[in-house]
Design a protein around this motif. Structure first.
Motif, short mmCIF file in Angstrom:
data_model
loop_
_atom_site.label_atom_id
_atom_site.label_comp_id
_atom_site.label_asym_id
_atom_site.label_seq_id
_atom_site.Cartn_x
_atom_site.Cartn_y
_atom_site.Cartn_z
N UNK A 175 -16.45 9.45 -6.30
CA UNK A 175 -16.84 10.85 -6.47
C UNK A 175 -15.98 11.83 -5.71
N UNK A 176 -14.71 11.51 -5.49
CA UNK A 176 -13.82 12.40 -4.74
C UNK A 176 -13.36 13.56 -5.61
N UNK A 177 -13.21 14.70 -4.97
CA UNK A 177 -12.68 15.88 -5.67
C UNK A 177 -11.18 15.70 -5.93
N UNK A 178 -10.64 16.37 -6.95
CA UNK A 178 -9.21 16.19 -7.26
C UNK A 178 -8.28 16.65 -6.14
N UNK A 179 -8.73 17.60 -5.30
CA UNK A 179 -7.85 18.11 -4.25
C UNK A 179 -7.95 17.34 -2.94
N UNK A 180 -8.76 16.27 -2.88
CA UNK A 180 -8.86 15.46 -1.68
C UNK A 180 -7.67 14.51 -1.62
N UNK A 181 -6.87 14.62 -0.56
CA UNK A 181 -5.70 13.78 -0.38
C UNK A 181 -6.03 12.59 0.52
N UNK A 197 0.80 -1.22 0.00
CA UNK A 197 0.00 0.00 0.00
C UNK A 197 0.83 1.27 0.00
N UNK A 198 2.06 1.20 -0.50
CA UNK A 198 2.92 2.38 -0.53
C UNK A 198 2.55 3.30 -1.69
N UNK A 199 2.84 4.57 -1.52
CA UNK A 199 2.61 5.55 -2.59
C UNK A 199 3.64 5.34 -3.70
N UNK A 200 3.31 5.86 -4.89
CA UNK A 200 4.21 5.68 -6.02
C UNK A 200 5.51 6.47 -5.84
N UNK A 201 5.47 7.52 -5.04
CA UNK A 201 6.67 8.34 -4.84
C UNK A 201 7.43 7.98 -3.56
N UNK A 204 -6.52 0.37 6.93
CA UNK A 204 -5.86 0.69 5.67
C UNK A 204 -6.76 1.59 4.85
N UNK A 205 -6.17 2.51 4.09
CA UNK A 205 -6.98 3.38 3.26
C UNK A 205 -6.14 4.43 2.56
N UNK A 206 -6.57 4.83 1.38
CA UNK A 206 -5.87 5.86 0.62
C UNK A 206 -6.69 6.23 -0.61
N UNK A 207 -6.33 7.34 -1.22
CA UNK A 207 -6.89 7.77 -2.49
C UNK A 207 -6.14 7.06 -3.61
N UNK A 208 -6.84 6.63 -4.65
CA UNK A 208 -6.20 5.98 -5.78
C UNK A 208 -5.59 7.05 -6.69
N UNK A 209 -4.29 6.92 -6.93
CA UNK A 209 -3.56 7.88 -7.76
C UNK A 209 -3.10 7.22 -9.05
N UNK A 210 -3.02 8.04 -10.09
CA UNK A 210 -2.50 7.56 -11.36
C UNK A 210 -0.99 7.33 -11.25
N UNK A 256 -0.29 7.92 2.39
CA UNK A 256 -1.05 6.69 2.19
C UNK A 256 -0.90 5.79 3.41
N UNK A 257 -1.98 5.10 3.74
CA UNK A 257 -1.97 4.19 4.87
C UNK A 257 -1.43 2.85 4.41
N UNK A 258 -0.18 2.57 4.78
CA UNK A 258 0.45 1.30 4.42
C UNK A 258 0.23 0.28 5.54
N UNK A 259 0.30 -1.00 5.18
CA UNK A 259 0.06 -2.09 6.12
C UNK A 259 1.22 -3.07 6.01
N UNK A 260 1.66 -3.58 7.17
CA UNK A 260 2.77 -4.52 7.20
C UNK A 260 2.35 -5.82 7.86
N UNK A 261 3.01 -6.89 7.49
CA UNK A 261 2.85 -8.20 8.11
C UNK A 261 4.13 -8.99 7.83
N UNK A 262 4.26 -10.15 8.46
CA UNK A 262 5.45 -10.96 8.24
C UNK A 262 5.57 -11.34 6.77
N UNK A 263 6.78 -11.25 6.24
CA UNK A 263 6.99 -11.54 4.82
C UNK A 263 6.71 -13.00 4.51
N UNK A 264 6.93 -13.90 5.46
CA UNK A 264 6.67 -15.30 5.21
C UNK A 264 5.18 -15.58 5.03
N UNK A 265 4.32 -14.69 5.52
CA UNK A 265 2.88 -14.85 5.36
C UNK A 265 2.39 -14.31 4.02
#
Length: 355
Positions: free
Chosen positions: A175-181, A84-88, A197-203, A146-155
């Protein structure tokens, strides 16, 4: 007072005896071989062994250090998978978000080899196992909006994200406005309950908002409150809040309906389309009755030349005269009864053998 003093002195004496026995055991006066201890520990259950080692580790620091070293020897117990990491998001920002839990041995964001941009996930490997357990107590972290989530890599992806009630906890926000982060989105929906977990979907190319996002609550009750909330206005717009699975099903159905387009298969003229054969004409033609037959050139007649061939039409056959026939005489039966045939047994005719 004297009796209390005697009881206290006796209690002190008993504790001294226990300490003395432990000291004697540590000095090697009372010892057991490893084989004998294994035979004693083998029938014990896992919970009993955990309780025993926990008590011993809390009483003796040397045993605690041994438990830590054995547990941290395998990196499988120290490596986290972060999604759930951001592209940047870079490896530096990822490590900075997880460094408060302990010393990091290795951390990196997985990037695309062609574009060099983040693929939305990464890994963190701590130096000690207790740091990993500390990070898992708060698996959700806000990184670069962005709200990232972690767990054990073996899982892998079978960690906290695949609980049976996840379909009732994950919401689609449209229906989110473009300026909603992502920060604004999480702050708005955080009033209904704790967010996992949660975030806005970005291109991925332009890093601009796509007008929708997702929010996953930790409880089903919080998700129901968000759906039933009549105040669905964010960023000056009326937004859509519903279960993510229902929206996903509608999207798949729409894709299937637009992908399957009926096409008229071309048919050969006068014949139906044969399966497995390419069509010969683009216009299907049905049977018509009566069907016109093929045209042939007129027969020119026999060729001209010497006899027996002649250019004139042959004469018709001559008529044949009628042949006279004599009148036939009719034989009359004689008067009287006909002879009675010989009858055998059962009414059947009787036949004589030929002489």
């Amino acid at each position: 007072m004297n009796s209390q003093t005697q009881v206290e002195s006796r209690g002190t004496t008993m504790e001294d005896l226990k300490k003395r026995k432990l000291e004697e055991a540590s000095n090697g006066q009372i010892s057991s071989s490893p084989e004998e201890l294994k035979l004693l520990l083998d029938p014990l259950s896992k919970s009993q062994l955990v309780d025993l080692l926990s008590k011993l580790g809390s009483q003796y620091p040397s045993i605690a250090e041994e438990i830590k070293s054995v547990a941290s020897a395998d990196p499988v117990h120290r490596k986290l998978f972060v999604r759930g990491l951001a592209w940047n998001t870079t490896s530096e920002t990822l490590c900075a978000a997880f460094r408060p839990h302990g010393e990091i041995e290795e951390g990196a964001v997985i990037v695309d080899k062609t574009t060099g941009k983040s693929r939305g996930y990464g890994f963190i490997t701590y130096k000690h196992m207790e740091s990993t357990q500390s990070a898992l107590q708060a698996p959700s972290k806000l990184i670069d909006g962005r709200m990232a989530v972690c767990n054990l890599a073996c899982e892998g992806l079978s960690g906290a994200s695949t609980t049976p009630d996840q379909a009732q906890r994950k919401l689609y926000i449209g229906g989110l406005a473009p300026d909603v982060t992502s920060e604004v989105l999480l702050s708005f929906f955080g009033r209904h309950g704790e967010i996992e977990e949660g975030s806005v979907a970005y291109d991925k190319e332009t890093n601009e908002s796509r007008g929708f996002g997702f929010v996953t609550y930790k409880t089903v009750e919080a998700a129901k409150k968000a759906i039933d909330d009549p105040q669905k206005f964010l960023g000056g717009r009326s937004i859509i809040v519903k279960l993510a699975d229902s929206h996903k099903g509608k999207m798949i159905q729409a894709q299937l309906s637009t992908a399957v387009v009926p096409i008229a298969l071309p048919l050969a003229a006068g014949y139906p389309q044969q399966p497995g054969k390419p069509p010969a004409s683009a216009t299907p033609v049905a049977y018509t009755y009566p069907q016109a037959g093929p045209t042939y050139p007129a027969y020119p007649g026999p060729p001209a030349g010497p006899a027996p061939y002649s250019s004139t039409a042959p004469a018709p056959y001559p008529s044949q005269p009628q042949m006279p026939y004599s009148s036939a005489t009719v034989m009359k039966d004689p008067l009287g009864l006909p002879p009675t045939p010989t009858v055998g047994m059962g009414g059947y005719p009787y036949y004589f053998a030929k002489q």
